[in-house]
Design a protein around this motif. Structure first.
Motif, PDB file in Angstrom:
ATOM      1  N   GLY A   1       0.842  -1.198   0.000  1.00  0.00           N
ATOM      2  CA  GLY A   1       0.000   0.000   0.000  1.00  0.00           C
ATOM      3  C   GLY A   1       0.873   1.243   0.000  1.00  0.00           C
ATOM      4  O   GLY A   1       1.858   1.313   0.730  1.00  0.00           O
ATOM      5  N   ARG A   2       0.532   2.198  -0.851  1.00  0.00           N
ATOM      6  CA  ARG A   2       1.351   3.396  -1.015  1.00  0.00           C
ATOM      7  C   ARG A   2       0.629   4.628  -0.509  1.00  0.00           C
ATOM      8  O   ARG A   2      -0.580   4.765  -0.679  1.00  0.00           O
ATOM      9  CB  ARG A   2       1.696   3.594  -2.499  1.00  0.00           C
ATOM     10  CG  ARG A   2       2.586   2.497  -3.037  1.00  0.00           C
ATOM     11  CD  ARG A   2       3.056   2.767  -4.444  1.00  0.00           C
ATOM     12  NE  ARG A   2       1.991   2.529  -5.433  1.00  0.00           N
ATOM     13  CZ  ARG A   2       1.464   3.466  -6.197  1.00  0.00           C
ATOM     14  NH1 ARG A   2       1.855   4.718  -6.090  1.00  0.00           N
ATOM     15  NH2 ARG A   2       0.536   3.159  -7.067  1.00  0.00           N
ATOM     16  N   GLY A   3       1.386   5.544   0.120  1.00  0.00           N
ATOM     17  CA  GLY A   3       0.840   6.822   0.543  1.00  0.00           C
ATOM     18  C   GLY A   3       1.456   7.950  -0.250  1.00  0.00           C
ATOM     19  O   GLY A   3       2.218   7.716  -1.196  1.00  0.00           O
ATOM     20  N   ARG A   4       1.142   9.162   0.116  1.00  0.00           N
ATOM     21  CA  ARG A   4       1.724  10.332  -0.551  1.00  0.00           C
ATOM     22  C   ARG A   4       3.211  10.433  -0.216  1.00  0.00           C
ATOM     23  O   ARG A   4       3.670   9.895   0.783  1.00  0.00           O
ATOM     24  CB  ARG A   4       1.033  11.615  -0.087  1.00  0.00           C
ATOM     25  CG  ARG A   4      -0.385  11.791  -0.598  1.00  0.00           C
ATOM     26  CD  ARG A   4      -0.990  13.091  -0.056  1.00  0.00           C
ATOM     27  NE  ARG A   4      -0.288  14.257  -0.555  1.00  0.00           N
ATOM     28  CZ  ARG A   4       0.294  15.172   0.203  1.00  0.00           C
ATOM     29  NH1 ARG A   4       0.248  15.078   1.525  1.00  0.00           N
ATOM     30  NH2 ARG A   4       0.915  16.189  -0.337  1.00  0.00           N
ATOM     31  N   LEU A   5       3.927  11.151  -1.062  1.00  0.00           N
ATOM     32  CA  LEU A   5       5.327  11.477  -0.822  1.00  0.00           C
ATOM     33  C   LEU A   5       6.179  10.228  -0.580  1.00  0.00           C
ATOM     34  O   LEU A   5       7.078  10.214   0.255  1.00  0.00           O
ATOM     35  CB  LEU A   5       5.451  12.455   0.367  1.00  0.00           C
ATOM     36  CG  LEU A   5       4.583  13.722   0.264  1.00  0.00           C
ATOM     37  CD1 LEU A   5       4.651  14.537   1.550  1.00  0.00           C
ATOM     38  CD2 LEU A   5       5.017  14.580  -0.923  1.00  0.00           C
ATOM     39  N   GLY A   6       5.844   9.156  -1.305  1.00  0.00           N
ATOM     40  CA  GLY A   6       6.652   7.944  -1.245  1.00  0.00           C
ATOM     41  C   GLY A   6       6.522   7.141   0.037  1.00  0.00           C
ATOM     42  O   GLY A   6       7.303   6.212   0.270  1.00  0.00           O
TER      43      GLY A   6
END
Ligand code: BTN
Length: 245
Positions: free
Chosen positions: A40-45
């Motif tokens: 799972g990916r979030g903002r700003l890496g």
């Protein structure tokens, strides 16, 4: 939103699956959901903790009309998401650009990704909502919350939560696509957690030092306006991150 819909027990990232599905021609409104994500990916890496099996991981494919400005799209998604969640948590607030907070703790996050096909944007709007988990891995324990943590036994099912979010999201998006951020300002601003608050901002996309400032409000294009503590005219924050002081 939600026609057609794919549900997976486990995916790397619903955003990655939705990006691939969009490339393969999935229509506006197609939705990908998963019980768990392994990447799972979030903002700003950043990573988005996604292993619980009790939370919502959702990505929607949007195909806005060519030429529509989409820069502030994430703010519209945040406003819609907050409205859906307000059925259970009326005090939920928005932390610019689009985190949903309850008493300063993060309940939901949004990751929008777009690519252009000619002059038409192909957008994937991903959001994660902490629904059923009550334990968070460190260091999230102090900064995250969930519907379960806030409501205990009264926690609704994931499908009930999604069932409230989708129509609110549709309404906010429709208004945004017709009039930009100015048209949804009334859905966003009353719930802004930052307005008139002392904050720290990173003016360089998550890579720079934190500087002290006061949040003034949002410009018509959705940029956060801040007054830096060392004086000077109001400055625009267009990307990057901000923390409550
Ligand atoms: C953030 O707060 O930084 C954004 C988090 C976004 C997480 C969601 S979960 C569903 C979708 N798939 C992903 O890999 N990320 C988004």
């Amino acid at each position: 939103l939600g026609r057609p819909r794919e549900h997976w027990a486990e995916l790397g990232s619903t955003n990655d699956r939705a990006l691939a599905w969009a490339r393969a021609g999935a229509p506006h409104g197609a939705l990908v959901t998963a019980d768990a994500q392994t990447a799972g990916r979030g903002r700003l890496g950043r990573a988005w903790a996604s292993e619980s099996g009790e939370d919502l991981y959702v990505s929607a494919i949007l195909r806005p009309d060519a030429g529509k400005p989409i820069g502030a799209l994430g703010l519209a998604v945040g406003a819609g998401l907050r409205e859906g969640l307000s059925r259970w948590l009326p005090a939920a607030q928005l932390k610019w650009p689009n985190d949903v907070l309850v008493e300063g703790r993060k309940l939901a996050g949004i990751l929008c990704e777009a690519r252009w096909v000619g002059s038409s944007p192909e957008v994937v709007v991903g959001f994660g909502v902490n629904v059923g988990r009550s334990l968070f891995p460190e260091p999230l324990a102090a900064t995250a919350t969930s519907l379960r943590r806030e409501l205990g036994e009264a926690t609704p099912s994931r499908e009930a939560v999604l069932g409230r979010i989708l129509p609110a999201l549709e309404a906010a998006l429709e208004q945004f696509f017709s009039g930009g951020f100015a048209a949804i300002r009334g859905r966003y601003e009353p719930h802004c957690a930052l307005r008139d608050r002392d904050v720290f901002v990173d003016m360089s996309n998550g890579a720079g030092p934190k500087v002290q400032a006061k949040a003034l409000g949002l410009a018509d294009d959705g940029a956060l306006m801040v007054a830096l503590a060392d004086g000077g005219p109001p400055r625009r924050v267009e990307s990057g991150d901000v923390w409550l002081a």
